[in-house]
Design an enzyme around this catalytic site. Structure first.
Site, PDB file in Angstrom:
ATOM      1  CE  LYS A  13       7.209  10.047  -4.454  1.00  0.00           C
ATOM      2  NZ  LYS A  13       5.781  10.253  -4.218  1.00  0.00           N
ATOM      3  NE  ARG A  88       5.865   5.583   0.086  1.00  0.00           N
ATOM      4  CZ  ARG A  88       5.895   5.498  -1.236  1.00  0.00           C
ATOM      5  NH1 ARG A  88       6.991   5.162  -1.856  1.00  0.00           N
ATOM      6  NH2 ARG A  88       4.816   5.762  -1.939  1.00  0.00           N
ATOM      7  NE  ARG A 127      -0.683   6.592 -10.559  1.00  0.00           N
ATOM      8  CZ  ARG A 127       0.249   6.833  -9.632  1.00  0.00           C
ATOM      9  NH1 ARG A 127       1.284   7.589  -9.906  1.00  0.00           N
ATOM     10  NH2 ARG A 127       0.104   6.350  -8.423  1.00  0.00           N
ATOM     11  NE  ARG A 160       0.099   2.192  -8.630  1.00  0.00           N
ATOM     12  CZ  ARG A 160       1.052   3.057  -8.266  1.00  0.00           C
ATOM     13  NH1 ARG A 160       1.795   3.625  -9.180  1.00  0.00           N
ATOM     14  NH2 ARG A 160       1.255   3.341  -7.011  1.00  0.00           N
ATOM     15  NE  ARG A 171      -0.509   5.215  -2.964  1.00  0.00           N
ATOM     16  CZ  ARG A 171      -0.669   5.568  -4.236  1.00  0.00           C
ATOM     17  NH1 ARG A 171      -1.846   5.444  -4.819  1.00  0.00           N
ATOM     18  NH2 ARG A 171       0.338   6.047  -4.921  1.00  0.00           N
TER      19      ARG A 171
END
Ligand code: AMP
Length: 222
Positions: A13, A88, A127, A160, A171
Site C-alpha cells: 500500500k 483500519r 524490510r 522496525r 499485525r
C-alpha cells in the site's frame, strides 16, 4: 480523486500510494508514517502511540481519527488524497465517511491489494527502514546502494520493531479481525477496486495506474 488504499501489512500500500500520489498529484496521508514521525520527534502523540506501534497493535481510534481529520483539513481544495493505512476498522471507516460527508464529499474508490501470506511475510521480514527519513528498503528485493545504509541520508538502516516476527504475527491477526471486514463494507458501497498485489512493484503500479486513470477522468479532480 479521494482514495483509500487497503490491504494486509506488507501488501505494498505504502509504496503504491507514494507512486499514485506523484502520478495523479494527490496528497499522500499515511497514518503509520505520521505516527512514526511523531514518535521520532517525541511529541505527546508520539509518546502515546509508541507502545501500540512497537507491538503491532492498533493505536486508539480517537487519536488516529483526529490525526486524519487534521490531515484532510490541510488538503488544498482542488487536490485529492490517498489514505494509506486508514481506516483500519469499521469505527474508523464510519468516522471517515462522516468527516467527508460534512464537507459534501465521498470516496471515489478503495483500492484493495490482494496478496498471499508468503508474499507478506517475505516483504515484512526483509524490510529495512531509515530511522532518519523513514525510507524503506528490502534486503533482497530493494537493497540500498551501499551496504545497510540509506541512499538519501547515509544513516544505518534498522529493522522496525513491528517488523520482527512476534509483531508481524500480531499485525496480521489484527488485520484479519479488524481490517478485513472493510473489504465487504466498501464492496457493498460499490467503491472497491481489487488489484492483485503479489507481483513486482512495477507490474502492480501499472495495474493501479490503469484503474485510477479511468476514475480520474470521471472525477475531474486531481
Ligand atoms: P503501517 O505503517 O500502516 O503498517 O502502520 C504502523 C503501525 O501504526 C500500525 O501497526 C499501528 O500500530 C499504527 N497505525 C497506523 N495506522 C493506524 C490506524 N488507522 N489505526 C490504528 N493504528 C494505526
Amino acid at each position: 480523486m479521494r482514495l483509500v488504499f487497503l490491504g494486509r501489512p506488507g501488501a505494498g500500500k505504502g509504496t503504491q500510494a507514494l507512486r499514485a500520489a506523484t502520478e495523479f498529484d494527490l496528497v499522500h496521508v499515511s497514518t503509520g508514517e505520521l505516527l512514526r514521525t511523531a514518535m521520532r520527534q517525541g511529541t505527546k502523540l508520539g509518546k502515546e502511540a509508541k507502545g501500540y506501534v512497537d507491538e503491532g497493535r492498533l493505536v486508539p481510534d480517537e487519536l488516529v481519527v483526529k490525526l486524519v481529520e487534521e490531515s484532510l483539513r490541510r488538503v488544498p481544495d482542488r487536490k485529492g488524497f490517498v489514505l494509506d493505512g486508514f481506516p483500519r476498522n469499521l469505527a474508523q471507516a464510519e468516522a471517515l465517511e462522516e468527516a467527508l460527508r460534512v464537507q459534501g464529499e465521498v470516496l471515489d474508490a478503495v483500492v484493495y491489494f490482494a496478496v498471499r501470506s508468503d508474499t507478506v511475510l517475505e516483504r515484512l521480514s526483509g524490510r529495512r527502514t531509515c530511522p532518519k527519513c523513514g525510507r524503506n528498503y528490502h534486503v533482497k528485493l530493494m537493497p540500498p546502494a551501499s551496504d545497510g545504509r540509506c541512499d538519501a541520508c547515509g544513516v544505518e538502516l534498522i529493522q522496525r520493531k513491528d517488523d520482527r516476527p512476534d509483531a508481524i504475527r500480531e499485525r496480521l491477526s489484527i488485520y484479519d479481525k479488524e481490517t478485513a471486514p472493510l473489504i465487504d463494507f466498501y464492496r457493498a458501497r460499490g467503491a472497491l477496486v481489487e488489484v492483485p498485489g503479489d507481483d513486482d512493484e512495477e507490474s502492480v503500479a501499472r495495474r493501479v495506474s490503469t484503474a485510477l486513470a479511468t476514475l480520474s477522468d470521471r472525477s475531474g479532480r486531481g
